[in-house]
Design a protein around this motif. Structure first.
Motif, PDB file in Angstrom:
ATOM      1  N   ASP A 250       0.835  -1.204   0.000  1.00 54.22           N
ATOM      2  CA  ASP A 250       0.000   0.000   0.000  1.00 54.22           C
ATOM      3  C   ASP A 250       0.870   1.255   0.000  1.00 54.22           C
ATOM      4  O   ASP A 250       0.575   2.236  -0.708  1.00 54.22           O
ATOM      5  N   VAL A 251       1.933   1.246   0.806  1.00 52.67           N
ATOM      6  CA  VAL A 251       2.844   2.399   0.865  1.00 52.67           C
ATOM      7  C   VAL A 251       3.534   2.597  -0.486  1.00 52.67           C
ATOM      8  O   VAL A 251       3.612   3.712  -1.004  1.00 52.67           O
ATOM      9  N   ILE A 252       4.033   1.510  -1.061  1.00 55.14           N
ATOM     10  CA  ILE A 252       4.711   1.589  -2.359  1.00 55.14           C
ATOM     11  C   ILE A 252       3.794   2.207  -3.408  1.00 55.14           C
ATOM     12  O   ILE A 252       4.192   3.113  -4.150  1.00 55.14           O
ATOM     13  N   GLU A 253       2.554   1.738  -3.466  1.00 58.09           N
ATOM     14  CA  GLU A 253       1.627   2.241  -4.467  1.00 58.09           C
ATOM     15  C   GLU A 253       1.226   3.687  -4.180  1.00 58.09           C
ATOM     16  O   GLU A 253       1.137   4.515  -5.101  1.00 58.09           O
ATOM     17  N   ALA A 254       0.984   4.013  -2.910  1.00 59.57           N
ATOM     18  CA  ALA A 254       0.569   5.380  -2.553  1.00 59.57           C
ATOM     19  C   ALA A 254       1.647   6.398  -2.881  1.00 59.57           C
ATOM     20  O   ALA A 254       1.352   7.531  -3.281  1.00 59.57           O
ATOM     21  N   ILE A 255       2.915   6.010  -2.724  1.00 53.53           N
ATOM     22  CA  ILE A 255       4.017   6.947  -2.951  1.00 53.53           C
ATOM     23  C   ILE A 255       4.431   7.011  -4.415  1.00 53.53           C
ATOM     24  O   ILE A 255       4.667   8.091  -4.961  1.00 53.53           O
ATOM     25  N   THR A 256       4.526   5.865  -5.070  1.00 56.13           N
ATOM     26  CA  THR A 256       5.086   5.826  -6.428  1.00 56.13           C
ATOM     27  C   THR A 256       4.035   5.882  -7.527  1.00 56.13           C
ATOM     28  O   THR A 256       4.371   6.165  -8.682  1.00 56.13           O
ATOM     29  N   ASN A 257       2.767   5.588  -7.188  1.00 58.07           N
ATOM     30  CA  ASN A 257       1.709   5.541  -8.206  1.00 58.07           C
ATOM     31  C   ASN A 257       2.125   4.662  -9.383  1.00 58.07           C
ATOM     32  O   ASN A 257       1.959   5.021 -10.556  1.00 58.07           O
ATOM     33  N   SER A 258       2.680   3.503  -9.075  1.00 61.82           N
ATOM     34  CA  SER A 258       3.212   2.621 -10.113  1.00 61.82           C
ATOM     35  C   SER A 258       2.125   1.849 -10.850  1.00 61.82           C
ATOM     36  O   SER A 258       2.394   1.223 -11.872  1.00 61.82           O
ATOM     37  N   GLY A 259       0.906   1.864 -10.332  1.00 64.32           N
ATOM     38  CA  GLY A 259      -0.165   1.130 -10.985  1.00 64.32           C
ATOM     39  C   GLY A 259      -0.204  -0.337 -10.613  1.00 64.32           C
ATOM     40  O   GLY A 259      -0.817  -1.144 -11.320  1.00 64.32           O
ATOM     41  N   ILE A 260       0.444  -0.690  -9.495  1.00 65.93           N
ATOM     42  CA  ILE A 260       0.437  -2.072  -9.048  1.00 65.93           C
ATOM     43  C   ILE A 260      -0.979  -2.462  -8.615  1.00 65.93           C
ATOM     44  O   ILE A 260      -1.606  -1.770  -7.825  1.00 65.93           O
ATOM     45  N   LYS A 261      -1.469  -3.588  -9.126  1.00 64.35           N
ATOM     46  CA  LYS A 261      -2.823  -4.024  -8.813  1.00 64.35           C
ATOM     47  C   LYS A 261      -2.790  -5.310  -7.997  1.00 64.35           C
ATOM     48  O   LYS A 261      -1.998  -6.210  -8.280  1.00 64.35           O
ATOM     49  N   TYR A 262      -3.634  -5.372  -6.978  1.00 62.05           N
ATOM     50  CA  TYR A 262      -3.758  -6.572  -6.165  1.00 62.05           C
ATOM     51  C   TYR A 262      -5.099  -6.521  -5.458  1.00 62.05           C
ATOM     52  O   TYR A 262      -5.718  -5.460  -5.330  1.00 62.05           O
ATOM     53  N   ASP A 263      -5.555  -7.671  -5.030  1.00 64.97           N
ATOM     54  CA  ASP A 263      -6.862  -7.765  -4.376  1.00 64.97           C
ATOM     55  C   ASP A 263      -6.795  -7.210  -2.958  1.00 64.97           C
ATOM     56  O   ASP A 263      -5.779  -7.350  -2.269  1.00 64.97           O
ATOM     57  N   GLU A 264      -7.879  -6.600  -2.524  1.00 63.46           N
ATOM     58  CA  GLU A 264      -7.926  -6.032  -1.183  1.00 63.46           C
ATOM     59  C   GLU A 264      -7.813  -7.110  -0.106  1.00 63.46           C
ATOM     60  O   GLU A 264      -7.387  -6.823   1.008  1.00 63.46           O
ATOM     61  N   GLU A 265      -8.172  -8.337  -0.448  1.00 66.11           N
ATOM     62  CA  GLU A 265      -8.125  -9.415   0.543  1.00 66.11           C
ATOM     63  C   GLU A 265      -6.709  -9.982   0.707  1.00 66.11           C
ATOM     64  O   GLU A 265      -6.439 -10.737   1.655  1.00 66.11           O
TER      65      GLU A 265
END
Length: 333
Positions: A250-265
């Motif tokens: 979550d931190v990686i995606e929030a900071i870099t906006n790399s577009g990494i996708k994964y399920d919330e579960e």
């Protein structure tokens, strides 16, 4: 959820928090254990301090603050560790952190004074031996300050963690914020240094000293704008990047906006696979855009040669209305 909230929730984790200070203070040696850290109420933290070791609630100012307690030489020693999380560069960080530490110590002195007054009142009300008999009478200086000669402050150490991919170009000390060159003046002043963790200014060997998922977070952020080196880092650390805890992802995606996708579960995220899938999707999008561009060019060329719009649509495989939009024709034409 905002990046600041995501980062704060991540750093609050005892394992990550201990990792920060084990790196900064002990060079990565696992001295501070997560179970030795205590976090209290979100606005107060209880300190074992004051009259007869009374527990004193002291105002908490930092993003995340924990009390460390460890047995040293047969006695328990306490240290307050505070983490300041920055998603953006703060150009007054020395003043901010210096104020936090000063307020911490001032609060401890004030609470010690309150504790002594409260203890004296309690003993009188309960009819115990007089304060003068059970304890020395405070001196004038102790009475004035409320801080008795045997009282001790609990150390407060603040570390700033910068989660940006750029280099920190803000001041790292109070002196950096001043324009004073007179050595005699500087000799009369106390400097304050910012204890900083910033991935862009750390060698990979330094980042590897982190033992928690903070290692993957720092590595990814450092190379997030360098596709070639990011691929190298992911490959070199594939085992760990295949199992990144969800909060770190979550931190990686929030900071870099790399577009990494994964399920919330998902409790763990395969960052390597997510990046590969993201790049494949990007390549497919590129191919689709290329095919669309070729079809548009073909439609214009055929139209310029006088080919009927309906036949052009059949030839390029798109609807007649779409072809008309490409050519700027109205529905009536």
């Amino acid at each position: 959820m905002k990046a600041d909230t995501i980062i704060k929730d991540y750093v609050k984790d005892a394992g990550v928090f201990a990792d920060i200070f084990n790196y900064y203070i002990y060079g990565g040696r696992q001295v501070i254990l997560p179970e030795q850290l205590t976090e209290r109420d979100s606005t107060k933290i209880a300190l074992p301090y004051g009259a007869d070791g009374a527990v004193i609630p002291v105002q908490k100012f930092r993003d995340v603050q924990k009390l460390y307690a460890a047995m040293t030489d047969g006695k328990i020693e306490y240290v307050l560790y505070g983490a300041e999380n920055q998603a953006e560069i703060h150009y007054a960080m020395p003043v901010k952190n210096n104020l936090y530490d000063a307020l911490e110590y001032a609060g401890q002195v004030e609470e010690a004074a309150k504790s002594h007054r409260k203890e004296r009142r309690r003993k009188k009300e309960e009819g115990e031996a007089s304060v003068e008999e059970s304890r020395k009478t405070p001196s004038a200086g102790e009475f004035l300050s409320g801080f008795w000669v045997e009282d001790r402050l609990i150390p407060s150490i603040t570390v700033t963690i910068f989660f940006g991919s750029e280099e920190w170009d803000g001041p790292l000390s109070l002196f950096d914020m001043m324009d004073v060159s007179d050595p005699d003046v500087l000799a009369c002043m106390d400097n304050y240094h910012v204890r900083l963790i910033a991935p862009a200014q750390m060698a990979d060997e330094e980042i590897m000293k982190f033992q928690s998922s903070l290692r993957e977070v720092m590595l990814f952020i450092k190379y997030s704008k360098d596709k070639e080196n990011l691929s190298r880092v992911l490959a070199a650390n594939e085992r760990r990047f295949r199992e990144v805890e969800r909060r770190a992802a979550d931190v990686i995606e929030a900071i870099t906006n790399s577009g990494i996708k994964y399920d919330e579960e998902d409790e763990v995220v395969n960052v390597c696979q997510a990046i590969q899938e993201m790049r494949k999707e990007s390549e497919r999008d590129g191919e689709r855009r290329g095919e669309l561009k070729k079809a548009q060019e073909a439609a214009r060329n055929f139209y310029n040669l006088g080919v009927d719009v309906e036949k052009i649509a059949q030839g390029v495989g798109y609807a007649v209305e779409t072809i008309k939009q490409w050519l700027g024709l109205s529905s009536d034409n």
